[in-house]
Write a protein that holds these residues in place. Structure first.
Motif, short mmCIF file in Angstrom:
data_model
loop_
_atom_site.label_atom_id
_atom_site.label_comp_id
_atom_site.label_asym_id
_atom_site.label_seq_id
_atom_site.Cartn_x
_atom_site.Cartn_y
_atom_site.Cartn_z
N LEU A 113 13.07 -12.00 -5.45
CA LEU A 113 11.98 -11.87 -4.98
C LEU A 113 12.18 -12.02 -3.41
N VAL A 114 13.10 -12.97 -3.25
CA VAL A 114 13.12 -13.15 -1.61
C VAL A 114 13.89 -12.36 -0.87
N LEU A 115 14.90 -11.48 -1.42
CA LEU A 115 15.81 -10.56 -1.16
C LEU A 115 14.74 -9.37 -0.82
N LEU A 116 13.75 -9.01 -1.52
CA LEU A 116 12.96 -7.68 -1.50
C LEU A 116 11.63 -8.05 -1.00
N ILE A 117 11.44 -9.11 -0.12
CA ILE A 117 10.13 -9.53 0.72
C ILE A 117 10.10 -8.39 1.78
N ASP A 118 11.11 -8.03 2.36
CA ASP A 118 10.94 -6.94 3.48
C ASP A 118 12.30 -6.25 3.57
N HIS A 119 12.40 -4.83 4.06
CA HIS A 119 13.37 -4.09 4.37
C HIS A 119 13.36 -3.28 5.66
N ASP A 120 12.64 -3.74 6.66
CA ASP A 120 12.53 -2.90 7.82
C ASP A 120 11.20 -2.07 7.67
N LEU A 121 11.24 -0.77 8.25
CA LEU A 121 9.94 0.06 8.01
C LEU A 121 10.37 1.13 6.81
N ALA A 122 10.26 0.74 5.64
CA ALA A 122 10.41 1.40 4.43
C ALA A 122 8.96 2.19 4.53
N ALA A 123 8.79 2.94 3.53
CA ALA A 123 7.74 3.99 3.62
C ALA A 123 6.29 3.33 3.25
N SER A 124 6.54 2.15 2.36
CA SER A 124 5.22 1.54 1.96
C SER A 124 4.96 0.68 3.27
N THR A 125 5.92 0.02 3.90
CA THR A 125 5.70 -0.71 4.93
C THR A 125 4.96 0.10 6.05
N ALA B 91 3.18 2.56 5.74
CA ALA B 91 1.74 2.88 5.25
C ALA B 91 0.91 1.41 5.47
N VAL B 92 1.48 0.30 5.20
CA VAL B 92 0.66 -0.90 5.58
C VAL B 92 0.60 -1.08 7.09
N ARG B 93 1.45 -0.61 7.95
CA ARG B 93 1.18 -0.84 9.29
C ARG B 93 0.01 0.30 9.92
N VAL B 94 0.06 1.45 9.31
CA VAL B 94 -0.79 2.33 9.67
C VAL B 94 -2.31 1.79 9.23
N ALA B 95 -2.43 1.32 8.04
CA ALA B 95 -3.57 0.68 7.49
C ALA B 95 -4.07 -0.28 8.55
N ALA B 96 -3.31 -1.40 8.76
CA ALA B 96 -3.38 -2.67 9.58
C ALA B 96 -3.85 -2.24 10.96
N SER B 97 -3.40 -1.02 11.53
CA SER B 97 -3.48 -0.63 12.84
C SER B 97 -5.15 -0.02 12.94
N ALA B 98 -5.39 0.40 12.00
CA ALA B 98 -7.03 0.90 11.64
C ALA B 98 -7.77 -0.36 11.60
N VAL C 249 -2.55 -4.09 1.31
CA VAL C 249 -1.67 -4.29 0.22
C VAL C 249 -1.74 -2.95 -0.70
N SER C 250 -3.17 -2.45 -1.04
CA SER C 250 -3.15 -1.12 -1.70
C SER C 250 -2.57 -0.03 -1.17
N ALA C 251 -2.51 0.11 0.17
CA ALA C 251 -2.03 1.07 0.96
C ALA C 251 -0.26 1.01 0.32
N GLY C 252 0.20 -0.07 0.53
CA GLY C 252 1.61 -0.29 0.26
C GLY C 252 1.81 -0.02 -1.03
N PHE C 253 0.90 -0.36 -2.08
CA PHE C 253 1.17 0.02 -3.51
C PHE C 253 1.15 1.28 -3.67
N GLY C 254 0.15 2.08 -3.03
CA GLY C 254 0.18 3.55 -3.06
C GLY C 254 1.54 4.30 -2.62
N ALA C 255 1.98 3.85 -1.70
CA ALA C 255 3.36 4.34 -0.91
C ALA C 255 4.46 3.90 -2.01
N LEU C 256 4.28 2.84 -2.60
CA LEU C 256 5.55 2.53 -3.44
C LEU C 256 5.57 2.93 -4.77
N ASP C 257 4.69 3.79 -5.06
CA ASP C 257 4.56 4.48 -6.29
C ASP C 257 5.32 5.78 -6.63
#
Length: 415
Positions: free
Chosen positions: A227-239, A241-248, A256-264
């Motif tokens: 869980l700790v190691l997977l918290i973040d990994h730079d600008l992965a696809a889901s991240t 998507a999250v930045r785009v949603a947060a920018s809006a 988080v829903s945007a991240g789940f969508g890209a994670l799929d």
């Protein structure tokens, strides 16, 4: 260097012209144009050869301008972030090696530190009653065959609907939402244990949602480290998507829903499921060579091997493999994974990635194939919130790339 240190001591952090240009994403000549227009203030220290600039003033200008970072080689867009650095087969959160963090702190402790900058020993995240009730009812209403990722997607929407403060994007409120959303998602999943949710760690509660096997100390330590190691990994696809949603200025549940969508996608969060199924096949057939040959013959890449950001072994995999060596029930799956690695290494130099390590954990503890993706999604939620906090502090709607139109030139007749 001495001049720069002296300047820092007299008035906060000072940046050189080159550092200022990099932070603004412009050429050094443009920095002096900002000075001439009164948008930046320069200062020349006695005995120094160049001007220095106040770091806070530079950051404020960057936010006002909503500047994109210059594109990195091989990428379309680079975004300035202070969360994760991947360098020389190591991964760092805010400059600290993630393997060291996983060795010393729990998932909740690291998440809290990422969000607030403060380490709160033994911190526990708890789900608020209203949010958990709404998420639990929504998840229970789904068909029995639905997998955990669909349950997480529904759970986050239900939790959002139960929170009237979700549109408050102040830092304190966003962090409070994060502290409650993550345990809500975990506790809303069906449990394999009769023991009700308690003050156990988040990793312990998640374990009971993934398998009916008892959680011994060493195995639970692997899950918490994952869980700790997977918290973040730079600008992965889901991240991204999250930045785009947060920018809006989407609220935290929506990001988080945007991240789940890209994670799929099978190339992102679902990749560990492929590695899980491959390991099961290796164990069933008793031969890694035969399974690897089948993948290559079908033109498929071997799951769990290789990562574009690491020339060598994924450091997350290295850490988890080391911890899995202390889990007796993992020895058979661990041996199968190593046979896959050595078999493939005869033809191409590919190292294990974190998906293979997650597969060893899930196979050896009777978790379903989707367990790795579930672990990934819960873990990454903390990182998405950290990125949202960063993006909320930037100029809004800055994630607006320009399209390159390649359609018919107008005017065209009506269809």
């Amino acid at each position: 260097m001495a001049d720069q240190e002296a300047a820092q001591g007299r008035g906060g952090q000072r940046l050189s012209t080159r550092e200022t240009a990099e932070r603004l994403g412009v050429k050094p000549e443009t920095v002096y144009a900002y000075v001439s227009r009164g948008q930046l203030t320069s200062r020349r220290e006695p005995g120094s050869r160049g001007s220095t600039f106040d770091a806070k003033e530079v950051d404020a200008l960057a936010r006002r301008a909503g500047r994109r970072e210059p594109s990195a080689p091989g990428s379309e867009l680079a975004i300035r972030t202070g969360i994760t650095l991947i360098d020389r087969n190591h991964c760092y959160f805010r400059g600290v090696d993630t393997s060291e963090l996983a060795a010393h702190y729990s998932y909740e402790e690291v998440a809290e530190w990422l969000w607030t900058g403060e380490l709160r020993p033994a911190v526990r995240f708890t789900a608020p009653r209203d949010a958990l009730s709404a998420a639990h009812r929504a998840v229970q209403a789904l068909p029995a065959h639905i997998g955990p990722m669909d349950r997480l997607r529904v759970g986050v929407i239900a939790a959002a609907a139960a929170d009237p403060l979700r549109f408050d994007l102040s830092e304190d409120t966003v962090v409070d939402i994060a502290r409650s959303l993550i345990p809500t998602l975990v506790d809303a999943l069906p449990s394999h244990s009769r023991k009700p949710p308690s003050a156990d760690s988040l990793a312990a509660r998640l374990w009971s949602r993934l398998t009916s096997e008892p959680a011994d100390t060493d195995a639970l330590r692997v899950l918490d480290a994952a869980l700790v190691l997977l918290i973040d990994h730079d600008l992965a696809a889901s991240t991204l998507a999250v930045r785009v949603a947060a920018s809006a200025r989407a609220h935290p549940y929506a990001i988080v829903s945007a991240g789940f969508g890209a994670l799929d996608g099978v190339l992102h969060g679902a990749a560990s499921g492929l590695a899980h199924r491959m390991l099961v096949e290796v164990l069933d057939r008793g031969s890694a060579a035969a399974v690897v040959a089948d993948h290559l013959r079908a033109g498929r890449r071997v799951p769990g091997l290789g990562h574009p950001l690491y020339p060598g072994e994924d450091p997350r995999a290295r850490t988890l493999f080391r911890l899995l060596e202390d889990v007796p029930q993992a020895r058979t799956a661990l041996q199968a994974a190593r046979e896959v690695i050595t078999t493939t290494a005869r033809h191409t130099e590919l190292h294990a990635n974190v998906d293979l390590a997650l597969a060893v954990l899930s196979v050896s503890t009777c978790m379903p194939a989707e367990a790795g993706e579930t672990i990934f999604a819960i873990a990454r939620t903390a990182g998405w919130i950290a990125h949202a906090l960063e993006e909320y502090a930037e100029h809004p709607l800055r994630m607006r790339p320009s399209g390159q139109y390649h359609g018919p030139r107008p005017p065209q007749p009506l269809p």
